[in-house]
Design a protein around this motif. Sequence first.
Motif, PDB file in Angstrom:
ATOM      1  N   UNK A   1      34.291   5.745 -50.778  1.00 59.76           N
ATOM      2  CA  UNK A   1      34.828   5.801 -52.135  1.00 59.76           C
ATOM      3  C   UNK A   1      33.669   5.936 -53.117  1.00 59.76           C
ATOM      4  N   UNK A   2      33.509   7.082 -53.800  1.00 57.62           N
ATOM      5  CA  UNK A   2      32.364   7.268 -54.711  1.00 57.62           C
ATOM      6  C   UNK A   2      32.490   6.405 -55.955  1.00 57.62           C
ATOM      7  N   UNK A   3      31.532   5.503 -56.139  1.00 59.17           N
ATOM      8  CA  UNK A   3      31.499   4.635 -57.312  1.00 59.17           C
ATOM      9  C   UNK A   3      30.094   4.645 -57.890  1.00 59.17           C
TER      10      UNK A   3
ATOM     11  N   UNK B   1      12.401   9.141 -49.254  1.00 63.95           N
ATOM     12  CA  UNK B   1      12.912   9.808 -50.460  1.00 63.95           C
ATOM     13  C   UNK B   1      13.932  10.880 -50.104  1.00 63.95           C
ATOM     14  N   UNK B   2      13.664  11.627 -49.042  1.00 61.73           N
ATOM     15  CA  UNK B   2      14.601  12.669 -48.625  1.00 61.73           C
ATOM     16  C   UNK B   2      15.922  12.064 -48.166  1.00 61.73           C
ATOM     17  N   UNK B   3      15.861  10.930 -47.448  1.00 58.33           N
ATOM     18  CA  UNK B   3      17.101  10.255 -47.028  1.00 58.33           C
ATOM     19  C   UNK B   3      17.924   9.831 -48.236  1.00 58.33           C
ATOM     20  N   UNK B   4      17.246   9.379 -49.279  1.00 58.14           N
ATOM     21  CA  UNK B   4      17.951   8.970 -50.503  1.00 58.14           C
ATOM     22  C   UNK B   4      18.617  10.172 -51.143  1.00 58.14           C
ATOM     23  N   UNK B   5      17.914  11.303 -51.194  1.00 57.90           N
ATOM     24  CA  UNK B   5      18.485  12.507 -51.796  1.00 57.90           C
ATOM     25  C   UNK B   5      19.701  12.993 -51.009  1.00 57.90           C
ATOM     26  N   UNK B   6      19.606  12.938 -49.689  1.00 61.05           N
ATOM     27  CA  UNK B   6      20.738  13.362 -48.856  1.00 61.05           C
ATOM     28  C   UNK B   6      21.928  12.436 -49.075  1.00 61.05           C
ATOM     29  N   UNK B   7      21.674  11.135 -49.201  1.00 53.70           N
ATOM     30  CA  UNK B   7      22.761  10.193 -49.457  1.00 53.70           C
ATOM     31  C   UNK B   7      23.438  10.494 -50.787  1.00 53.70           C
ATOM     32  N   UNK B   8      22.640  10.779 -51.817  1.00 51.40           N
ATOM     33  CA  UNK B   8      23.209  11.149 -53.110  1.00 51.40           C
ATOM     34  C   UNK B   8      24.053  12.414 -52.993  1.00 51.40           C
ATOM     35  N   UNK B   9      23.602  13.357 -52.191  1.00 49.73           N
ATOM     36  CA  UNK B   9      24.355  14.595 -51.992  1.00 49.73           C
ATOM     37  C   UNK B   9      25.712  14.326 -51.343  1.00 49.73           C
ATOM     38  N   UNK B  10      25.713  13.451 -50.334  1.00 51.17           N
ATOM     39  CA  UNK B  10      26.969  13.139 -49.649  1.00 51.17           C
ATOM     40  C   UNK B  10      27.973  12.505 -50.600  1.00 51.17           C
ATOM     41  N   UNK B  11      27.489  11.579 -51.425  1.00 49.68           N
ATOM     42  CA  UNK B  11      28.380  10.930 -52.386  1.00 49.68           C
ATOM     43  C   UNK B  11      28.821  11.925 -53.453  1.00 49.68           C
ATOM     44  N   UNK B  12      27.921  12.856 -53.823  1.00 46.93           N
ATOM     45  CA  UNK B  12      28.269  13.880 -54.812  1.00 46.93           C
ATOM     46  C   UNK B  12      29.433  14.728 -54.334  1.00 46.93           C
ATOM     47  N   UNK B  13      29.428  15.090 -53.071  1.00 47.69           N
ATOM     48  CA  UNK B  13      30.518  15.908 -52.536  1.00 47.69           C
ATOM     49  C   UNK B  13      31.847  15.167 -52.615  1.00 47.69           C
ATOM     50  N   UNK B  14      31.818  13.879 -52.327  1.00 47.80           N
ATOM     51  CA  UNK B  14      33.056  13.107 -52.410  1.00 47.80           C
ATOM     52  C   UNK B  14      33.503  12.945 -53.859  1.00 47.80           C
ATOM     53  N   UNK B  15      32.530  12.832 -54.765  1.00 45.06           N
ATOM     54  CA  UNK B  15      32.885  12.701 -56.184  1.00 45.06           C
ATOM     55  C   UNK B  15      33.560  13.968 -56.693  1.00 45.06           C
TER      56      UNK B  15
END
Length: 283
Positions: free
Chosen positions: A158-160, A205-219
């Motif tokens: 759930x993107x929050x 840092x790259x893992x953090x960016x990928x995590x943000x990307x995954x949440x972005x897609x759900x958002x």
Amino acid sequence: MFKMIFGRRVDPTAPSWDHREDQPLTPFEQLTSEPSLVPAMEATWAWMCGNPGAAHVIASRTDEWIDTLHAPTKPGDDATRVGAAYNLGRAAPTDDDCLSALVRALSSDVQGCRRAAVFGLQAAGDAAVPPLLELLSLSNDHDALMRAADALGEAAVTPTSDPISALGSALFKLHRMYETSPAVSGWASGKVQREQWMFDADTAATAIMVALSSIALRAVSSENVEVCLQILDVLLPWLTVSGPRLSFGDANNHMHGINYVSAESNCPIWSACLRWVASVRGE
């Protein structure tokens, strides 16, 4: 050689094939030579069917799974460890002991334990988000930050706003660590240590960016304007920010991986966020 990498834009909500629920499934135990991996197969199948919650189990063997996850490394035990982690993750939404065991495993001295714990926390879904946010906030260890981000990107179904804030803060923390680390600023221990420090930091840092990307897609998929805007606020500055160059003329620096790898690979996702937010606002 060409390397093709494909990624989904949204999580599945239903089977994408001719799936017939009235027909019995072949037991997974008959489809693998590694019975220990059946929990991973069941969790993946439930996700592909658009019903990841269906993979949750009752934690009837919690102690056994925890002992297996935290056991010292032995040749060939990866499959058993991963299977135990998936069982703990599937039970974690209703069992705090299972969730705590997975979080503790991220700080284990055994690399295989840390790696398997990420899979388990991903399988735990939203239940794993609060302890992962705490770990991102408190830890200064590159490996812990990388694995916490890796787990959070998939667990945050759930993107929050809270995961976005935590991941953004972790990125800036890495940048501050770079600027103040004796391993980088003092150059006291030679080039090898400096390069290893920067490699570990770039990986986190790259893992953090990928995590943000995954949440972005759900958002985007859930049409969450607020989270889309927050993600853009976190990500866009990293297109230009970079760390100091090394004194001996090496062009690489700590933020190199973000500027030239993560930033470029994430641009399509950011563009999708921007286009969708603009359309909602009528711009």
